[in-house]
Write an enzyme that holds these catalytic residues in place. Structure first.
Site, mmCIF file in Angstrom:
data_model
loop_
_atom_site.group_PDB
_atom_site.id
_atom_site.type_symbol
_atom_site.label_atom_id
_atom_site.label_comp_id
_atom_site.label_asym_id
_atom_site.label_seq_id
_atom_site.Cartn_x
_atom_site.Cartn_y
_atom_site.Cartn_z
ATOM 1 N N LYS A 11 15.684 7.427 -5.807
ATOM 2 C CA LYS A 11 14.776 6.320 -5.212
ATOM 3 C C LYS A 11 15.611 5.219 -5.544
ATOM 4 C CE LYS A 11 10.830 9.426 -6.079
ATOM 5 N NZ LYS A 11 9.152 9.254 -6.274
ATOM 6 N N GLU A 97 6.837 8.202 0.217
ATOM 7 C CA GLU A 97 7.092 6.237 -0.055
ATOM 8 C C GLU A 97 7.570 5.722 1.099
ATOM 9 O OE1 GLU A 97 9.454 6.941 -3.531
ATOM 10 O OE2 GLU A 97 7.885 8.073 -4.636
ATOM 11 N N GLY A 173 5.038 10.999 -9.465
ATOM 12 C CA GLY A 173 5.301 9.954 -10.560
ATOM 13 C C GLY A 173 4.112 9.917 -11.391
HETATM 14 P P1 13P Z 1 8.545 12.522 -9.378
HETATM 15 O O1 13P Z 1 9.453 13.744 -9.693
HETATM 16 O O2 13P Z 1 9.040 11.241 -10.029
HETATM 17 O O3 13P Z 1 7.022 12.884 -9.403
HETATM 18 O O4 13P Z 1 9.084 12.187 -7.961
HETATM 19 C C1 13P Z 1 8.869 13.198 -7.167
HETATM 20 C C2 13P Z 1 9.590 12.857 -5.791
HETATM 21 O O5 13P Z 1 8.757 11.863 -4.924
HETATM 22 C C3 13P Z 1 10.804 13.188 -5.499
HETATM 23 O O6 13P Z 1 11.279 12.979 -4.079
#
Ligand code: 13P
Length: 261
Positions: A11, A97, A173
């Site tokens: 990200k 996102e 997340g």
């Molecule tokens: P997390 O592993 O932080 O929950 O994020 C997952 C994700 O969006 C991977 O693309």
């Protein structure tokens, strides 16, 4: 039969030095693994340096997005031929996102997938429902529509090249993972969609990753499910030890299944 793919979606994290440090550790610890495909998806400013460091390694590089035009007056965008020029192999498309903050729709996801395939990038296509859709019993309708519209117009040969990531938005997340049974149910639904829409060969060959709070202590159970072929890892992919552990456990699980034990 399907080799799992563990991909780290960094990200908007890690500057160049942090990316170099992380990748150096991954390369050292994961060099001998063959039972799993490994991918890291850094921010675009670190793609080049990460790609150079991983040349001739068993870790591939992915971008986090791609625009559908090749070139032109599209300020701020990065295109598939430019990613290919860097040596990037994968591209995440339609992450929740991007849908939530940047206006991504199934239609734009469809255009990005076609552009990626045209230039030989492997799309990691993200689908998944939000909490209220799950709670109101609409999860399967939402995922069906996302698959139908995002994959519209693809040929069977193109569909064979896809990776799909099921990421329930409520698990991203939040520390709240889908149970292995909940995830398996959706993964099977997506595989059935691929069978109905394309062919047995597509359904049996396409890797369907799970994403959403994947960690070293839940990966083994998730990946032991019949239709879960890897993971798209967010937060835990930023910590070398956690990501290494997730990859190693996934590789072990393949060897176990492959030997039929
Ligand atoms: P997390 O592993 O932080 O929950 O994020 C997952 C994700 O969006 C991977 O693309």
């Amino acid at each position: 039969m399907r080799k799992p793919i563990i991909a780290g979606n960094w990200k908007l994290n890690n500057n160049i030095q942090e990316s170099v440090d992380l990748v150096t550790l991954l390369k050292r610890e994961l060099t001998d693994l063959t039972g799993v495909d490994i991918v890291v998806c850094p921010v675009s400013t670190a793609l080049s340096v990460v790609q150079d460091l991983l040349l001739e390694s068993n870790i591939d590089v992915g971008a986090q997005n791609v625009y559908w035009e090749d070139s032109g007056a599209f300020t701020g965008e990065v295109s598939a031929p430019l990613l290919k020029d860097l040596g990037v192999k994968y591209c995440i498309i339609g992450h929740s996102e991007r849908r939530q903050y940047f206006g991504e729709t199934n239609e734009t996801v469809n255009k990005r997938i076609k552009a990626a395939l045209k230039h030989d990038l492997i799309p990691i296509v993200c689908v998944g429902e939000v909490l209220e859709e799950r709670e109101s019993g609409k999860a399967f309708d939402v995922i069906s529509k996302q698959c139908e519209e995002s994959l519209a117009g693809l040929t069977e040969e193109e569909a064979k090249k896809l990776v799909i990531a099921y990421e329930p938005v409520w698990a991203i997340g939040t520390g709240k993972t889908a149970t292995p049974e909940q995830a398996q149910e959706v993964h099977k639904f997506i595989r059935d969609f691929l069978r109905k829409t394309f062919s047995d060969a597509v359904a049996d060959g396409v890797c369907i990753q799970y994403g959403g709070s994947v960690k070293p202590d839940n990966i083994a159970e998730l990946i032991s499910q019949e239709d879960i072929d890897g993971a798209l890892v967010g937060g835990a992919s930023l910590k070398s030890e956690a990501f290494i552990e997730i990859v190693k456990q996934s590789s072990n699980s393949t060897q176990v299944t492959r030997n039929g034990i």
